[in-house]
Every structure is written in structure tokens, then in C-alpha cells.
Design a protein around this motif. Structure first.
Motif, PDB file in Angstrom:
ATOM      1  N   TYR A   1       0.855  -1.183   0.000  1.00 12.07           N
ATOM      2  CA  TYR A   1       0.000   0.000   0.000  1.00 12.07           C
ATOM      3  C   TYR A   1       0.892   1.234   0.000  1.00 12.07           C
ATOM      4  N   THR A   2       0.319   2.375  -0.360  1.00  9.32           N
ATOM      5  CA  THR A   2       1.045   3.623  -0.194  1.00  9.32           C
ATOM      6  C   THR A   2       1.090   3.964   1.292  1.00  9.32           C
ATOM      7  N   LYS A   3       2.002   4.838   1.659  1.00  7.41           N
ATOM      8  CA  LYS A   3       2.122   5.246   3.055  1.00  7.41           C
ATOM      9  C   LYS A   3       0.844   5.949   3.481  1.00  7.41           C
ATOM     10  N   HIS A   4       0.318   5.598   4.660  1.00  3.75           N
ATOM     11  CA  HIS A   4      -0.987   6.122   5.042  1.00  3.75           C
ATOM     12  C   HIS A   4      -1.120   6.253   6.556  1.00  3.75           C
ATOM     13  N   VAL A   5      -2.180   6.925   6.966  1.00  4.86           N
ATOM     14  CA  VAL A   5      -2.582   7.013   8.366  1.00  4.86           C
ATOM     15  C   VAL A   5      -4.054   6.647   8.443  1.00  4.86           C
ATOM     16  N   GLN A   6      -4.514   6.383   9.669  1.00  4.11           N
ATOM     17  CA  GLN A   6      -5.902   5.973   9.869  1.00  4.11           C
ATOM     18  C   GLN A   6      -6.244   6.139  11.347  1.00  4.11           C
ATOM     19  N   PRO A   7      -7.511   6.095  11.702  1.00  3.68           N
ATOM     20  CA  PRO A   7      -7.871   6.220  13.120  1.00  3.68           C
ATOM     21  C   PRO A   7      -7.557   4.949  13.903  1.00  3.68           C
ATOM     22  N   GLY A   8      -7.458   5.088  15.216  1.00  2.00           N
ATOM     23  CA  GLY A   8      -7.352   3.935  16.097  1.00  2.00           C
ATOM     24  C   GLY A   8      -6.008   3.241  16.097  1.00  2.00           C
ATOM     25  N   LEU A   9      -6.035   1.965  16.453  1.00  2.57           N
ATOM     26  CA  LEU A   9      -4.848   1.120  16.529  1.00  2.57           C
ATOM     27  C   LEU A   9      -4.950  -0.004  15.508  1.00  2.57           C
ATOM     28  N   GLU A  10      -3.802  -0.515  15.096  1.00  2.00           N
ATOM     29  CA  GLU A  10      -3.769  -1.608  14.121  1.00  2.00           C
ATOM     30  C   GLU A  10      -2.827  -2.696  14.608  1.00  2.00           C
ATOM     31  N   ILE A  11      -3.265  -3.947  14.494  1.00  2.00           N
ATOM     32  CA  ILE A  11      -2.441  -5.108  14.828  1.00  2.00           C
ATOM     33  C   ILE A  11      -2.265  -5.943  13.570  1.00  2.00           C
ATOM     34  N   ASN A  12      -1.033  -6.333  13.282  1.00  2.00           N
ATOM     35  CA  ASN A  12      -0.732  -7.222  12.158  1.00  2.00           C
ATOM     36  C   ASN A  12      -0.002  -8.448  12.682  1.00  2.00           C
ATOM     37  N   ILE A  13      -0.423  -9.620  12.233  1.00  2.00           N
ATOM     38  CA  ILE A  13       0.281 -10.863  12.552  1.00  2.00           C
ATOM     39  C   ILE A  13       0.687 -11.516  11.235  1.00  2.00           C
ATOM     40  N   THR A  14       1.984 -11.727  11.052  1.00  2.00           N
ATOM     41  CA  THR A  14       2.488 -12.373   9.843  1.00  2.00           C
ATOM     42  C   THR A  14       2.428 -13.888  10.018  1.00  2.00           C
ATOM     43  N   HIS A  15       1.820 -14.574   9.040  1.00  2.00           N
ATOM     44  CA  HIS A  15       1.702 -16.030   9.079  1.00  2.00           C
ATOM     45  C   HIS A  15       2.674 -16.709   8.121  1.00  2.00           C
ATOM     46  N   GLU A  16       2.940 -16.052   6.998  1.00  2.00           N
ATOM     47  CA  GLU A  16       3.752 -16.666   5.946  1.00  2.00           C
ATOM     48  C   GLU A  16       4.491 -15.570   5.190  1.00  2.00           C
ATOM     49  N   GLY A  17       5.729 -15.854   4.776  1.00  2.00           N
ATOM     50  CA  GLY A  17       6.490 -14.898   3.993  1.00  2.00           C
ATOM     51  C   GLY A  17       7.324 -13.961   4.852  1.00  2.00           C
ATOM     52  N   ARG A  18       7.804 -12.885   4.215  1.00  2.00           N
ATOM     53  CA  ARG A  18       8.633 -11.886   4.889  1.00  2.00           C
ATOM     54  C   ARG A  18       8.140 -10.498   4.527  1.00  2.00           C
ATOM     55  N   ALA A  19       8.257  -9.581   5.478  1.00  2.00           N
ATOM     56  CA  ALA A  19       7.817  -8.208   5.231  1.00  2.00           C
ATOM     57  C   ALA A  19       8.675  -7.239   6.025  1.00  2.00           C
ATOM     58  N   ILE A  20       8.675  -5.995   5.577  1.00  3.67           N
ATOM     59  CA  ILE A  20       9.296  -4.905   6.324  1.00  3.67           C
ATOM     60  C   ILE A  20       8.223  -3.847   6.541  1.00  3.67           C
ATOM     61  N   TYR A  21       8.001  -3.489   7.793  1.00  2.00           N
ATOM     62  CA  TYR A  21       7.047  -2.443   8.142  1.00  2.00           C
ATOM     63  C   TYR A  21       7.813  -1.140   8.346  1.00  2.00           C
ATOM     64  N   ALA A  22       7.448  -0.119   7.581  1.00  2.00           N
ATOM     65  CA  ALA A  22       8.009   1.218   7.767  1.00  2.00           C
ATOM     66  C   ALA A  22       7.012   2.011   8.603  1.00  2.00           C
ATOM     67  N   VAL A  23       7.371   2.265   9.865  1.00  2.00           N
ATOM     68  CA  VAL A  23       6.486   2.970  10.798  1.00  2.00           C
ATOM     69  C   VAL A  23       7.221   4.203  11.302  1.00  2.00           C
ATOM     70  N   GLY A  24       6.763   5.385  10.879  1.00  2.00           N
ATOM     71  CA  GLY A  24       7.495   6.593  11.226  1.00  2.00           C
ATOM     72  C   GLY A  24       8.907   6.519  10.673  1.00  2.00           C
ATOM     73  N   LYS A  25       9.901   6.601  11.556  1.00  5.78           N
ATOM     74  CA  LYS A  25      11.303   6.546  11.145  1.00  5.78           C
ATOM     75  C   LYS A  25      11.866   5.130  11.143  1.00  5.78           C
ATOM     76  N   ASP A  26      11.111   4.177  11.669  1.00  2.00           N
ATOM     77  CA  ASP A  26      11.650   2.844  11.908  1.00  2.00           C
ATOM     78  C   ASP A  26      11.299   1.855  10.801  1.00  2.00           C
ATOM     79  N   LEU A  27      12.224   0.922  10.563  1.00  2.00           N
ATOM     80  CA  LEU A  27      11.998  -0.208   9.665  1.00  2.00           C
ATOM     81  C   LEU A  27      12.036  -1.472  10.508  1.00  2.00           C
ATOM     82  N   ILE A  28      10.955  -2.261  10.455  1.00  2.00           N
ATOM     83  CA  ILE A  28      10.844  -3.448  11.296  1.00  2.00           C
ATOM     84  C   ILE A  28      10.662  -4.671  10.412  1.00  2.00           C
ATOM     85  N   ALA A  29      11.600  -5.608  10.491  1.00  2.00           N
ATOM     86  CA  ALA A  29      11.506  -6.839   9.708  1.00  2.00           C
ATOM     87  C   ALA A  29      10.526  -7.798  10.366  1.00  2.00           C
TER      88      ALA A  29
END
Length: 311
Positions: free
Chosen positions: A51-79
Motif C-alpha cells: 500500500y502507499t504510506k498512510h494514516v488511519q484512526p485507532g490502533l492496528e495489529i498485524n500478525i504475519t503467518h507466511e512470507g517476509r515483510a518490512i514495516y516502515a512505521v514513522g522513522k523505523d523499519l521493522i523486519a
């Protein structure tokens, strides 16, 4: 010295779909599977923005089940690998990059923060106060239990039987208890890890990288600056950040270039490339397209269209 990252205004592209769903009901949950394709290189991930970089209301939880991803959150990159969970504040700009050489499967849970007050026996997230995000691996038992609860919640949403809202509240209450327990265990492990010299060294390297993205950066140079062998620094980066040194530098440079293009439409692509350390603009364009799924020029046109549509 302030980093370029701190000087650039953060974009506010709203996730309209999540806003709409949360207006209808204060919890929005779904499973997502993105099919992978054959990689060009067996040893190199092919990162693609979901997705493009975005904001939204509330809180979001993501659980990875398969594959690999990098989350760019603010200044941080989280594998993220399988059995990893991230909870983030929706008002912080964020974006997900999946390794398109693999199938990527995740569960997403979005909810309004104040909604938790309606759930009996659930804390008001004091342990999340002041944080933009938390990320942690889940132990196998917790992961299985959370998955069982996710399946039951999705079942309630699908069938809409009598009392389904009460059932969702009850199941989410149990889910949040497991989440808080998992975070407490993770925090204790992190306290032990942060006392290690290796973790401190990697964080010092990352701070230097963010301050000097416009300069030539190599593994050998970083090794000399921090008095450590390239092999040892490579192992430390992989252990602490979950990605290689070069992957981290590449992602930081591309995310920085995105911020520059969004705030400085007057700069040429060549100038943007130079500002994040790419002397060869054609190389920058290739890397940008590999990660973002489009060229810098295409991305800039999409920014202009989005702004025009919002006026």
C-alpha cells in the motif's frame, strides 16, 4: 545535527476504507494473502510495497503467518517473519513492503482505542502509552491461541448470529490478554538484549546511517568507523534488525527519497537521488521501482493526482 527525515513534513494520506469500516463497527478484521512469484535471485528478496504510506484512526495489529515483510512505521523499519506481531498507532504514517518472491499472508485487526473501555477486564493499554508501535515474535503456544481466537472472531463477523457483538467483545478481550502477556515477556527479553554490546553497536550504526544517507556508505566504511570486522557487523545486523546491512541502507534511502519527493516537488529525480546517496540516478530508479513497484516519476505523478483529487 537534525536529520533530513526530521525536517520533512510527514504526509497524511488517510486510509478511507478503514475509516469507513470503523464507523460501521469499532472493530475491523481481515486476512490477506498476497501470492508470490519466482524471484530473479534466490538469495535476494524482491521487496514490493503493498500500500502507499498512510494514516488511519485507532490502533492496528498485524500478525504475519507466511512470507517476509518490512514495516516502515514513522522513522523505523521493522523486519517481520512468520509468527511476528506488530501493533501500531494509526496516526503514525506507515507502509508495508512484502518479499514478492514468497507468498505473504497476514491477519489485520483495526479498532478504536476507546472501544477497549467497553471490554471487561481489559487494561486501557498503559503499557502502550507513549509508543508509536511495538513489534515482537510470538512463542508457538501464544501464536496458536491467538490464531484460534482470530478464527472465531472472523466466524462471528461472517455468521452474524444472535449475540455476535457480545461474542466478539468476549473473544477480543481474551486476545488482548494474550497480547499483553506476550508483550511483558518480550519486554523482559529486550531488556537483556539491550544490555549487550552488539545491540548497542547496531543502534549506533543506524543512527549514523540516518544522519548520513546523502553520503557514500559501505559495509567496510562502517566497520572501520565502529572498529569491528565486516563479517561480525553483518551477523549483528541480521540478528538485531532481521535484515542485512545493505537491505537496511537501501530501505532507509528509498523511504527518505519518498519523503523528499512528497515535500519537494520542485526537485529533479537526479537531485532526489543525490540527496539520499545515489550518484547514479538510473541505479536509484531501478532500486526505487523494485521496492515501490513504480518509478520515481510515476510515484510523483500519483502524488500530484492524489493531492488534486483531495482539493
Amino acid at each position: 545535527m537534525n536529520t533530513i527525515l526530521e525536517k520533512i513534513q510527514k504526509p497524511l494520506v488517510h486510509n478511507v476504507n478503514v475509516e469507513k469500516q470503523l464507523r460501521a463497527f469499532p472493530i475491523y478484521m481481515f486476512n490477506q494473502c498476497v501470492p508470490g512469484h519466482a524471484p530473479k535471485s534466490k538469495n535476494r528478496p524482491q521487496w514490493a510495497g503493498l500500500y502507499t504510506k498512510h494514516v488511519q484512526p485507532g490502533l492496528e495489529i498485524n500478525i504475519t503467518h507466511e512470507g517476509r515483510a518490512i514495516y516502515a512505521v514513522g522513522k523505523d523499519l521493522i523486519a517481520h517473519m512468520p509468527r511476528h506481531l506488530i501493533m501500531l498507532s494509526g496516526d503514525v504514517p506507515h507502509q508495508i513492503f512484502a518479499d514478492s518472491s514468497l507468498n505473504y499472508t497476514r491477519t489485520v485487526i483495526c479498532f478504536e482505542h476507546h472501544f477497549l473501555k467497553q471490554i471487561p477486564f481489559v487494561s486501557d493499554l498503559d503499557w502502550f502509552a507513549g509508543k508509536t508501535h511495538i513489534s515482537m515474535p510470538l512463542d508457538p503456544d501464544t501464536y496458536i491461541r491467538m490464531n484460534q481466537l482470530i478464527h472465531r472472531i472472523l466466524e462471528e463477523f461472517s455468521e452474524l448470529k444472535t449475540g455476535w457483538k457480545q461474542m466478539v467483545l468476549s473473544l477480543l478481550s481474551e486476545f488482548m490478554v494474550f497480547l499483553e502477556r506476550g508483550f511483558e515477556a518480550h519486554r523482559k527479553n529486550q531488556q537483556v538484549l539491550k544490555r549487550s554490546k552488539g545491540h548497542q553497536l547496531v543502534e549506533e550504526c543506524c543512527n549514523y546511517l540516518r544522519e548520513n544517507l546523502h553520503e557514500p556508505i559501505s559495509l567496510s566504511k562502517m566497520s572501520e568507523l565502529f572498529y569491528v570486522s565486516p563479517e561480525h557487523l553483518t551477523r549483528l545486523f541480521s540478528r538485531v534488525k532481521g535484515m542485512s546491512f545493505y537491505q537496511y541502507v537501501q530501505m532507509q534511502r528509498i523511504m527518505e527519497s519518498v519523503k523528499i519527493m512528497e515535500s519537494r516537488p520542485d526537485l529533479s529525480i537526479t537531485d532526489v537521488a543525490l540527496s539520499v546517496g545515489y550518484v547514479d540516478s538510473s541505479h536509484f530508479i531501478r532500486v526505487f521501482k523494485k521496492i515501490m513497484g513504480q518509478t520515481p516519476s510515476e510515484y510523483r505523478k500519483n502524488i500530484a493526482r492524489t493531492k488534486a483529487a483531495g482539493q
